[in-house]
Write a protein that holds these residues in place. Structure first.
Motif, mmCIF file in Angstrom:
data_model
loop_
_atom_site.group_PDB
_atom_site.id
_atom_site.type_symbol
_atom_site.label_atom_id
_atom_site.label_comp_id
_atom_site.label_asym_id
_atom_site.label_seq_id
_atom_site.Cartn_x
_atom_site.Cartn_y
_atom_site.Cartn_z
ATOM 1 N N GLU A 14 0.823 -1.205 0.000
ATOM 2 C CA GLU A 14 0.000 0.000 0.000
ATOM 3 C C GLU A 14 0.855 1.251 0.000
ATOM 4 O O GLU A 14 0.406 2.316 -0.393
ATOM 5 C CB GLU A 14 -0.940 0.005 1.210
ATOM 6 N N LEU A 15 2.083 1.135 0.471
ATOM 7 C CA LEU A 15 2.967 2.293 0.485
ATOM 8 C C LEU A 15 3.851 2.339 -0.758
ATOM 9 O O LEU A 15 4.330 3.391 -1.136
ATOM 10 C CB LEU A 15 3.844 2.252 1.743
ATOM 11 N N LEU A 16 4.053 1.203 -1.377
ATOM 12 C CA LEU A 16 4.980 1.129 -2.509
ATOM 13 C C LEU A 16 4.272 1.277 -3.848
ATOM 14 O O LEU A 16 4.899 1.589 -4.851
ATOM 15 C CB LEU A 16 5.744 -0.194 -2.464
ATOM 16 N N ILE A 17 2.976 1.012 -3.865
ATOM 17 C CA ILE A 17 2.180 1.170 -5.084
ATOM 18 C C ILE A 17 1.129 2.238 -4.821
ATOM 19 O O ILE A 17 0.351 2.133 -3.876
ATOM 20 C CB ILE A 17 1.521 -0.164 -5.493
ATOM 21 N N ALA A 18 1.139 3.281 -5.656
ATOM 22 C CA ALA A 18 0.244 4.415 -5.421
ATOM 23 C C ALA A 18 -1.216 4.003 -5.584
ATOM 24 O O ALA A 18 -1.568 3.288 -6.519
ATOM 25 C CB ALA A 18 0.579 5.541 -6.401
ATOM 26 N N ALA A 19 -2.052 4.470 -4.659
ATOM 27 C CA ALA A 19 -3.480 4.135 -4.669
ATOM 28 C C ALA A 19 -4.228 5.120 -5.556
ATOM 29 O O ALA A 19 -4.998 5.949 -5.076
ATOM 30 C CB ALA A 19 -4.025 4.142 -3.250
ATOM 31 N N THR A 20 -3.970 5.036 -6.847
ATOM 32 C CA THR A 20 -4.582 5.976 -7.795
ATOM 33 C C THR A 20 -6.041 5.622 -8.053
ATOM 34 O O THR A 20 -6.426 4.458 -7.998
ATOM 35 C CB THR A 20 -3.797 5.961 -9.112
ATOM 36 N N PRO A 21 -6.859 6.639 -8.373
ATOM 37 C CA PRO A 21 -8.269 6.399 -8.710
ATOM 38 C C PRO A 21 -8.359 5.886 -10.144
ATOM 39 O O PRO A 21 -7.336 5.809 -10.835
ATOM 40 C CB PRO A 21 -8.874 7.803 -8.601
ATOM 41 N N PRO A 22 -9.567 5.548 -10.607
ATOM 42 C CA PRO A 22 -9.706 5.150 -12.017
ATOM 43 C C PRO A 22 -9.209 6.261 -12.945
ATOM 44 O O PRO A 22 -9.382 7.445 -12.629
ATOM 45 C CB PRO A 22 -11.216 4.933 -12.172
ATOM 46 N N PRO A 23 -8.578 5.912 -14.093
ATOM 47 C CA PRO A 23 -8.116 6.926 -15.044
ATOM 48 C C PRO A 23 -9.312 7.726 -15.602
ATOM 49 O O PRO A 23 -10.446 7.233 -15.537
ATOM 50 C CB PRO A 23 -7.466 6.095 -16.146
ATOM 51 N N PRO A 24 -9.055 8.920 -16.165
ATOM 52 C CA PRO A 24 -7.731 9.500 -16.388
ATOM 53 C C PRO A 24 -7.190 10.266 -15.181
ATOM 54 O O PRO A 24 -7.944 10.800 -14.385
ATOM 55 C CB PRO A 24 -7.988 10.473 -17.538
ATOM 56 N N TYR A 25 -5.854 10.262 -15.077
ATOM 57 C CA TYR A 25 -5.123 11.124 -14.143
ATOM 58 C C TYR A 25 -3.764 11.422 -14.772
ATOM 59 O O TYR A 25 -3.447 10.879 -15.848
ATOM 60 C CB TYR A 25 -5.018 10.469 -12.762
ATOM 61 N N THR A 26 -2.996 12.274 -14.126
ATOM 62 C CA THR A 26 -1.746 12.733 -14.732
ATOM 63 C C THR A 26 -0.533 12.111 -14.042
ATOM 64 O O THR A 26 -0.500 12.003 -12.813
ATOM 65 C CB THR A 26 -1.655 14.271 -14.635
#
Lengths: 132, 132
Positions: A14-26
């Motif tokens: 959880e700390l090593l892989i970013a918890a990004t939301p569904p795309p799109p993002y930058t």
């Protein structure tokens, strides 16, 4: 069994892989080739990551480095957020006498993420690391 | 003075920083958290990079790794080229008994690069590494 985390109760992943939301993002992709002078580099990198996390639109950061190269990708809610961070980050780096010394060369690439997929989700593997 | 290159006559930077054309182009960001089992990992990684370089639309690759994490960004002329590589790469990985063991978790993100800038070009620094 759950892998030991850096923070109590939080799995490593959880700390090593970013918890990004569904795309799109930058995504801001920062590739660097370091000089032989590493004095203060690690402290600067930690400070930059900490500062990034306080900025508007920050989604997460992923970074790996070996003795010679570094690759850091920070994720942002919008292109404007990424642009603002670039200016703040460069300003901070410019204030530091050391910044010029640490890098032999670097490239920054700003990109829009359209698709992403994660092994744990895609293939429903149980890796034994828990997760929600 | 010119830094010693891995390949005779080619400066280090040229191999460590992908020589991408002006944007737009496609980036495939591969973030991995490795397991404790590293047997055969390095050989696989080298083979994958070599195979990628033979694929249509390949522009370059950048990779850094520490003992626990890896971050690799490959660059492609088009989204279709990146998609084709993803399928070939996954097929190759699936053929290997070891692939399941090496990663605890990973995320793949496909992105379109809109802007990029390089320190050597932007600020016209002479780092002594040559380049055209």
């Amino acid at each position: 069994m759950r892998a030991a985390g850096y923070v109590s109760g939080v799995p490593d992943n959880e700390l090593l892989i970013a918890a990004t939301p569904p795309p799109p993002y930058t995504a801001v992709i920062f590739r660097s080739v370091r000089s032989d002078d590493g004095d203060g580099y690690v402290e600067m990198a930690i400070e930059m990551e900490r500062l990034a996390a306080t900025q508007p639109g920050y989604l997460g950061i992923e970074s790996s480095a070996d003795a010679k190269t570094g690759l850091t990708v920070s994720y942002w809610a919008s292109d404007d957020d990424a642009r603002a961070w670039k200016q703040i980050g460069e300003h901070l780096a410019a204030q530091r006498i050391g910044a010029e010394r640490w890098y032999r060369d670097y490239v920054v690439r700003v990109a829009t993420v359209h698709r992403d997929y994660r092994r744990l989700n895609d293939n429903d593997h149980d890796t034994g690391n828990g997760g929600s």
